[in-house]
Design an enzyme around this catalytic site. Structure first.
Site, PDB file in Angstrom:
ATOM      1  N   GLU A 212      -2.778   9.602   7.668  1.00 39.73           N
ATOM      2  CA  GLU A 212      -1.362   9.341   7.911  1.00 39.73           C
ATOM      3  C   GLU A 212      -0.833  10.139   9.102  1.00 39.73           C
ATOM      4  OE1 GLU A 212       0.869   7.226   6.306  1.00 39.73           O
ATOM      5  OE2 GLU A 212      -0.765   6.370   5.146  1.00 39.73           O
TER       6      GLU A 212
ATOM      7  N   HIS B  71      -7.370   3.778   3.009  1.00 44.49           N
ATOM      8  CA  HIS B  71      -7.233   4.651   4.185  1.00 44.49           C
ATOM      9  C   HIS B  71      -8.602   5.052   4.749  1.00 44.49           C
ATOM     10  CE1 HIS B  71      -3.128   5.149   2.692  1.00 44.49           C
ATOM     11  NE2 HIS B  71      -2.809   5.772   3.807  1.00 44.49           N
TER      12      HIS B  71
ATOM     13  N   CYS C 194      -3.977  -0.875  -2.426  1.00 44.30           N
ATOM     14  CA  CYS C 194      -3.983   0.567  -2.693  1.00 44.30           C
ATOM     15  C   CYS C 194      -4.804   0.761  -3.957  1.00 44.30           C
ATOM     16  CB  CYS C 194      -2.555   1.074  -2.896  1.00 44.30           C
ATOM     17  SG  CYS C 194      -2.429   2.783  -3.492  1.00 44.30           S
TER      18      CYS C 194
ATOM     19  N   ASP D 178       0.856  -1.188   0.000  1.00 48.38           N
ATOM     20  CA  ASP D 178       0.000   0.000   0.000  1.00 48.38           C
ATOM     21  C   ASP D 178       0.891   1.237   0.000  1.00 48.38           C
ATOM     22  OD1 ASP D 178      -2.474   1.477   0.151  1.00 48.38           O
ATOM     23  OD2 ASP D 178      -2.002   1.901   2.240  1.00 48.38           O
ATOM     24  N   SER D 179       0.290   2.364  -0.348  1.00 47.03           N
ATOM     25  CA  SER D 179       1.022   3.624  -0.346  1.00 47.03           C
ATOM     26  C   SER D 179       1.314   4.112   1.070  1.00 47.03           C
ATOM     27  CB  SER D 179       0.230   4.696  -1.099  1.00 47.03           C
ATOM     28  OG  SER D 179      -1.014   4.919  -0.439  1.00 47.03           O
TER      29      SER D 179
ATOM     30  N   CYS E 175     -10.577   4.011  -1.216  1.00 49.09           N
ATOM     31  CA  CYS E 175      -9.195   4.130  -0.768  1.00 49.09           C
ATOM     32  C   CYS E 175      -9.118   3.365   0.540  1.00 49.09           C
ATOM     33  CB  CYS E 175      -8.812   5.591  -0.556  1.00 49.09           C
ATOM     34  SG  CYS E 175      -7.170   5.815   0.193  1.00 49.09           S
TER      35      CYS E 175
END
Length: 270
Positions: A151, A186, A72, A9-10, A184
C-alpha cells in the site's frame, strides 16, 4: 447483460484480479472499490471485516452490478458464505480458485500458504485444500508486513527483499514445498521478490487468473455475458488517498486509469 461486474478489496491488491478480468473478459464493464482507508483487514476482528465488507457491498449494489467478486482473501474467508446466501446475484471469492490451482500444480502434495493474519487464522485455505484433496500436506504462514508495504508502493529493492526474506524464514522448515499460494491479492505485486526468496523450484500461485476464469464460466452458464461491443467505461473508487491509489494502479496496469473517485462508505455504528 450490459450490467457491470463489481469487485471489492481491502485496498489495491484486488486490482490484480481486475487486471485479469479485463484480459479474460474484455467486453465486461467493471466497478472496483478499494477500502484503502481501513486497510489492512488482516489484523481486524471477524466482526470488523464482516461490517467493512458489507459496507463495500452495499455501495456497489447501488451501481446495479450483476455479479460480485470478493477480491480480498480475508473478506472471502469471513463473509463469502453469508454474501452468497443473502445476495440475489452470484458471488465469487478468491480462496477456492487459488486452492484448486495449487492442487493442479503441486507434484508432491506439499503446499505452502502465505496470507494476512485473518486469512491464516480462519483456516479457509486449509479447509478448501483438504476438501478437494484430503492427504495434502499444508504449511500456513501469516505475513502481516506485506500488505502495508504494498500500500506504500514498496514493491522491490533491498528493503522489500529484507522484509520478505525475514518474514518467510519459517518456510525453510517446510523444505519439500513445491507450491506456494499467495493468499492475498496484494502479494502478486511482490511476486518477483517472493520468488527470489523461496527459489525457482517453488511454483507461486496467484488466484487472480483462476478467479477471472471462474467469473467467465459463471457468467456464461447463467447467460449473463455482455454481448455488446461498446467501449468499456470502468469505474474505480477508493476510500482513501486518490494520489497513492493512482500511483499504485499505474504500476499494475502500466498506464493511468480514468474514472477514479474517492468515496466515503462508513456507516454510523450505534
Amino acid at each position: 447483460m450490459n450490467k457491470p461486474i463489481g469487485v471489492i478489496d481491502s485496498g489495491v491488491g484486488g486490482l490484480t484480479v481486475v487486471h485479469e478480468l479485463m484480459r479474460q473478459l474484455p467486453k465486461e464493464r467493471l466497478v472496483y472499490l478499494g477500502d484503502t482507508l481501513r486497510c489492512p483487514y488482516g489484523p481486524r476482528t471477524a466482526e470488523e471485516v464482516r461490517r467493512f465488507t458489507w459496507e463495500m457491498v452495499d455501495f456497489l449494489l447501488t451501481k446495479n452490478i450483476k455479479l460480485l467478486v470478493v477480491a480480498c482473501n480475508t473478506a472471502t474467508a469471513y463473509t463469502l458464505a453469508e454474501l452468497q446466501e443473502k445476495l440475489s446475484i452470484p458471488v465469487i471469492g478468491v480462496i477456492q480458485p487459488g486452492a484448486r490451482a495449487a492442487i493442479k500444480f503441486t507434484t508432491n502434495n506439499h503446499v505452502g500458504i502465505i496470507g494476512t493474519e485473518g486469512t491464516i487464522r480462519s483456516n479457509a485455505y486449509l479447509d478448501a485444500l483438504h476438501t478437494i484433496k484430503s492427504d495434502i500436506d499444508v504449511y500456513a504462514l501469516a505475513c502481516p508486513a506485506f500488505v502495508p508495504m504494498v500500500e506504500k508502493g514498496i514493491l522491490s529493492g533491498d528493503y522489500a527483499l529484507d522484509i520478505i526474506a525475514q518474514t518467510l524464514l519459517p518456510l525453510k522448515q517446510f523444505s519439500n514445498m513445491d507450491t506456494l499460494i499467495l493468499g492475498c491479492t496484494h502479494y502478486p505485486l511482490l511476486k518477483d521478490v517472493i520468488q527470489e526468496v523461496v527459489g525457482s523450484q517453488v511454483t507461486l500461485i496467484s488466484s487472480s487468473e483462476e478467479t477471472a476464469r471462474e467469473t467467465s464460466t459463471i457468467l456464461e452458464l447463467q447467460q449473463m455475458l455482455n454481448e455488446e461491443n461498446e467501449q468499456c467505461n470502468h469505474q474505480f473508487y477508493t476510500t482513501g488517498d486518490v494520489e497513492i491509489f493512482t500511483s499504485l494502479t499505474n504500476r499494475i496496469f502500466n498506464s493511468s486509469i480514468d474514472n477514479l473517485k474517492s468515496v466515503s462508505i462508513e456507516k454510523v455504528v450505534i
